[in-house]
Design an enzyme around this catalytic site. Structure first.
Site, PDB file in Angstrom:
ATOM      1  N   SER A   1       0.916  -1.368  -0.143  1.00 32.90           N
ATOM      2  CA  SER A   1       0.001   0.039  -0.131  1.00 32.90           C
ATOM      3  C   SER A   1       0.824   1.283   0.126  1.00 32.90           C
ATOM      4  O   SER A   1       0.545   2.225   0.770  1.00 32.90           O
ATOM      5  CB  SER A   1      -0.933   0.039   1.085  1.00 32.90           C
ATOM      6  OG  SER A   1      -1.703  -1.085   1.307  1.00 32.90           O
TER       7      SER A   1
ATOM      8  N   GLU B   1      -4.223  -2.968   0.668  1.00 34.67           N
ATOM      9  CA  GLU B   1      -4.080  -4.137   1.554  1.00 34.67           C
ATOM     10  C   GLU B   1      -4.970  -4.398   2.827  1.00 34.67           C
ATOM     11  O   GLU B   1      -5.663  -5.577   2.823  1.00 34.67           O
ATOM     12  CB  GLU B   1      -2.614  -4.351   2.036  1.00 34.67           C
ATOM     13  CG  GLU B   1      -1.829  -4.497   1.307  1.00 34.67           C
ATOM     14  CD  GLU B   1      -0.221  -4.132   1.676  1.00 34.67           C
ATOM     15  OE1 GLU B   1       0.141  -3.059   2.145  1.00 34.67           O
ATOM     16  OE2 GLU B   1       0.505  -5.205   1.772  1.00 34.67           O
TER      17      GLU B   1
END
Lengths: 765, 159
Positions: free
Chosen positions: A535, A724
């Site tokens: 991320s 995520e």
């Protein structure tokens, strides 16, 4: 109304047309002239000594141009197995041929002489003294033995006092833990806060369970592929479908012992990654070696079957978890002992076991985690690596506690969630994160507070947390004479990140999104960029892009100041032009005019540079609610409703953010309900989509996504990574819903029909 | 291996080819004709990434031997847009965010087009089941279904 005009808006992605017309170039679409097809020769056994490799017959096959083994790796770094294989599918050699079918035929003609060895696939068997040993020195003490051994070592070091009595007493205590010598251990991780024994003693309710989570494959739709071309000067070009070209460059350089500058990596469009496409993996080095040997470009492409036998999937694990709470709902202590199935090499995300802590105030916490070797391929990251497994255990057990003390699962969680300023380990304090807002939002959206359930129907809730990473990145922005804006960088697009970068730059330079174009360079041309995963991209590259655009913005104002003969303080950039503040009549000059003017100035063209590496980032939370119906006869679970909320900080492109939430949630659903890589003495036994079922559109209803925006202090416009978090709570969400529906707690995933039927039977149904 | 003469009509163009009988339609489209928009995801007919339209029917081209496609009308993702205008299914995938990595997208678009051509008036549930042979790992299908329903509605309205 938003104060922004481009960020925060849903726009069509920069790659929209190429993705829907088939024009996008993925790894396997690269076909340089004269290209050969490579094929990796793989072990047919899960554990064996290699007695010989005979390539004679294969070499005679017309069209075969090269066959390589470990003997052909000049650096000596391990690329192929030599004397021993540790899993089915382990690479032993590679072939290059003029046709893919010929390469495959040749691979089959290579004779490998094996001496088959005993196999161990289950982590709990692998830690036993009777298990076959995969590597040499790999014995470790369990948590209790470890503590005693540490005390003995400490006392032995004190030479000034006599501790012999204490030491012999401690040594005899070791005998209390005969089962705590673990074998086949690849790594360990331990952490402790407070005093868990005291916490459990003060608890009114203590629950203890063992959770078993299977190994699953990231199942990106594009199998691993690399194309390599080594020219006569020694320069190597590698086209790779990868999340991080720069890591491949350094990985190849390290493996082959050659300088970085001799390698250029071109990142192609990526057919999904989810963490599985990081660094040098499987295909890159064999492709380079085969190209060096033949002097021709070589493509090495894995089949789906090879993905299952020699991919780097997410590790399965066994987590023994114990939680204590007071009867009025305060969690006092939690303790975890985890065994992660690391496969034949180390690398499982055992440190993520700490995620059993969740986002709750837990004063006493102890975590002991071990990586365990088995006869499987190694593992890699998969969307929030390690978190879905740990959070499955943590959030399943929270529901058991809530039930025993008679509290609503949402209220129980809300009551225990950490708040801004609460202490967290490592000395810092909890930042402002929308934990409660996100859970509240999903409960409201799903209709939790007045939920109804028919026969065999149930509702489940869970939350999962994750913190986006950050890393180095660089971006250049230039403004052209027609007012258009060009972006140049080296970070791989993962499903919308190039679009987010473009939106940020358009916002700052006050131009329409459509007049911005973005180009990715290869490792020879682009500034360094961290891999696209964890991320990271929106946070890192978003901040980098912002810096670059602000730099260009500064130059634009300087030019306007010169051109209009006005002080910079009296100028503002809006709507693609620099305006003189409160001029009457209005006076302005467009970006295009300034770009044209810049070409004849001493300072030169408008080029903004942004460079960024790190800033503390804040955690993100995903909260989900499912309503399911379980057929007690067949054990089949049907999802009636699946609602997912997430604190994203700020949604730069809301439609893309929803897409991340929906996709991550469905991957979590699949891990909970369907997916598991299965292993026998011969290795992986379900290497294809018929036996390894991933969800299709027929398996699920619409996922409802709810965006929550609690700005992150250091994120671009308050944004945080969104990729995520959504996978993290779904495993427990589903298990909790099934428990609510049938009254039976399932602690081993996936919750497949036969497992449900067995669970019902053993509970007297 | 002896080669066979095959005449493939792909997106309106004729290709006279000599190919080995073991080559799949997918392999010939990608490696010989050079149309790489059709993707290889599993090679076993289970993921739908290689879906093309042969004589009006959606087929997984990894399961078709190229020699058996000789003389048939083949449409691939490259042949869908006409005169620079995207097909309604392609446009709908853009508008709803029905793709992410895009690897499964050509297959999904071709499968959806064949279904819509056959009968655009289907319920969401019917489309969900009819597209059960195509795997997408990124989107969770919600936005794909939105795209297909929107495209079907548009085709239905203009029919």
């Amino acid at each position: 109304m938003s104060e922004h005009t481009v960020v925060g808006q849903t726009v069509a992605r920069v790659d929209a047309v190429e993705k829907v017309t088939g024009a996008a170039q993925y790894g396997a679409d690269v076909h340089p002239p004269g290209m050969l097809y490579g094929k990796i020769v793989r072990s047919k056994h899960a554990h064996a000594n290699i007695l010989g490799i005979d390539t004679t017959e294969a070499e005679k096959l017309p069209g075969v141009k090269a066959i390589i083994t470990q003997d052909d790796v000049p650096s000596g770094r391990r690329v192929f197995a030599t004397d021993k294989v540790l899993y089915l599918g382990e690479p032993l050699a590679a072939v290059a041929a003029t046709d893919p079918d010929v390469a495959e035929e040749a691979a089959e003609l290579i004779k490998i002489d094996y001496e088959v060895l005993p196999v161990v696939q289950d982590v709990m068997e692998a830690i036993q003294p009777s298990a076959p040993r995969l590597h040499g020195d790999d014995t470790k003490d369990g948590p209790n033995r470890r503590e005693i051994a540490t005390q003995i070592r400490r006392l032995s070091r004190d030479k000034e006092n006599d501790h012999s009595n204490e030491i012999s007493k401690l040594e005899s205590e070791l005998d209390n833990y005969p089962d705590e010598v673990y074998y086949n251990i690849s790594a360990e991780s331990h952490s402790e806060a407070g005093d868990v024994e005291k916490g459990f003693a003060e608890s009114d309710v203590v629950v203890e369970d063992t959770y078993v989570i299977p190994r699953v494959h990231q199942t990106y739709m594009e199998p691993h592929v690399s194309v390599a071309s080594a020219d006569s000067s020694g320069k190597i070009t590698v086209w790779a479908s990868t999340q991080g070209p720069f890591a491949i460059r350094s990985g190849i350089a390290g493996t082959l012992g050659i300088p970085l500058t001799q390698i250029n990596v071109i990142g192609t469009t990526m057919g999904g990654g989810f963490g599985g496409r990081f660094g040098v993996i499987i295909t890159h080095v064999p492709a380079v070696l085969l190209s060096q040997k033949t002097g021709r470009p070589v493509r090495v492409q894995m089949t789906r079957e090879e993905e299952f036998t020699d991919g780097r999937p997410a590790p399965g694990c066994v987590i023994k978890l114990k939680t204590g709470a007071t009867k009025d709902g305060h969690i006092l202590a939690r303790q975890a002992l985890a065994f992660w199935d690391s496969g034949s090499v180390s690398g499982a995300s055992i440190g993520s076991t700490i995620r059993v802590r969740g986002v709750y105030k837990i004063p006493n916490l102890k975590v002991d985690a071990y990586g365990v070797h088995t006869n499987k391929s190694g593992t890699a990251a998969y969307r929030a690596p390690g978190a879905p497994q740990a959070i499955f255990a943590g959030e399943s057990q929270l529901d058991e506690i809530a039930e025993r003390i008679g509290m609503d699962p949402v209220e129980f969680r809300l009551m225990n969630m950490r708040e801004e300023g609460d202490p967290v380990p490592a000395g810092a304090s909890e930042p402002k994160v929308g934990y409660k807002e996100t859970l509240q939002a999903v409960a409201d959206a799903a209709g939790w507070w007045d939920r109804e359930a028919g026969e065999n129907q149930g509702w489940g809730v869970a939350v999962g947390d994750w913190t986006n990473g950050c890393g180095p990145g660089g971006v250049y922005v230039s403004v052209h004479e027609d007012g258009s804006v060009r972006i140049f960088h080296g970070s791989m697009d993962i499903t919308g990140t190039d679009t987010a970068i473009s939106q940020i730059i358009a916002e700052i330079l006050t131009v329409p999104y459509e007049s911005v174009t973005i180009r990715r360079g290869d490792t020879d041309s682009a500034p360094y960029s961290t891999g696209s995963g964890g991320s990271v991209v929106t946070f890192t590259m978003g901040n980098t892009a912002k810096l670059a655009a602000e730099d260009a913005h500064q130059r634009v104002l300087e030019l306007a100041s010169e051109r209009l003969n006005m002080n910079v303080d009296n100028l503002e950039l809006r709507d693609g032009a620099v305006h003189v503040v409160s001029a009457d009549p209005p006076k302005s000059i467009s970006l295009g005019e300034l770009a044209a003017y810049s070409l004849s100035t001493t300072g030169g063209p408008i080029v903004g540079k942004g460079s960024f590496a790190r800033q503390p980032s804040t955690p993100a939370l995903a909260a989900q609610i499912a309503k399911v119906e379980v057929d007690p006869g067949t054990g089949r679970t049907r999802v009636l409703k699946l609602v997912a909320s997430q604190d994203v900080g700020f949604a730069i492109n809301p439609m893309a953010v929803e897409g991340q939430i929906e996709g991550g949630t469905v991957q979590g659903y699949a891990w909970a309900m369907m997916e598991e890589m299965q292993y026998g003495d011969d290795g992986n036994i379900n290497p294809g989509f018929v036996d390894y079922r991933v969800p299709t559109s027929a398996d699920l209803p619409t996922v409802e996504s709810v965006i929550v925006e609690v700005p992150a202090p250091n994120g671009p416009y308050g944004a945080k990574g969104v990729g995520e978090p959504p996978i993290t709570p779904t495993l427990a969400t589903m298990a909790n819903a099934v428990k609510d529906a049938i009254g039976v707690r399932i602690t081993e995933l996936p919750i497949k029909p036969e497992r449900v039927v067995d669970a019902l039977k053993s509970n007297g149904h | 291996m002896a080669k066979h003469h095959v005449n493939l009509k792909v997106n309106g163009d004729e290709h006279d080819l000599l190919i080995e009988p073991r080559k799949t339609l997918l392999a010939v489209l990608r490696d010989t004709v050079g149309l790489t928009g059709t993707k290889e995801g599993c090679s076993t007919g289970d993921c739908g990434a290689c879906t093309v339209i042969v004589d009006g029917k959606a087929v997984t081209s990894c399961m078709v031997l190229a020699v058996t496609a000789s003389g048939k009308e083949i449409t691939t993702i490259e042949g869908l847009a006409s005169d620079g205008e995207l097909h309604p299914v392609q446009q709908a995938f853009i508008n709803t965010g029905g793709y992410q990595c895009g690897f499964c997208t050509p297959g999904f678009i071709m499968a959806s087009k064949a279904l819509i051509d056959e009968n655009p008036d289907r319920s969401e549930e019917e489309f969900r089941h009819a597209l059960g042979g195509n795997i997408c790992r990124c989107t969770g299908y919600t936005k794909i279904l939105e795209a297909v329903l929107k495209a079907a509605e548009e085709v239905s309205a203009t029919a």
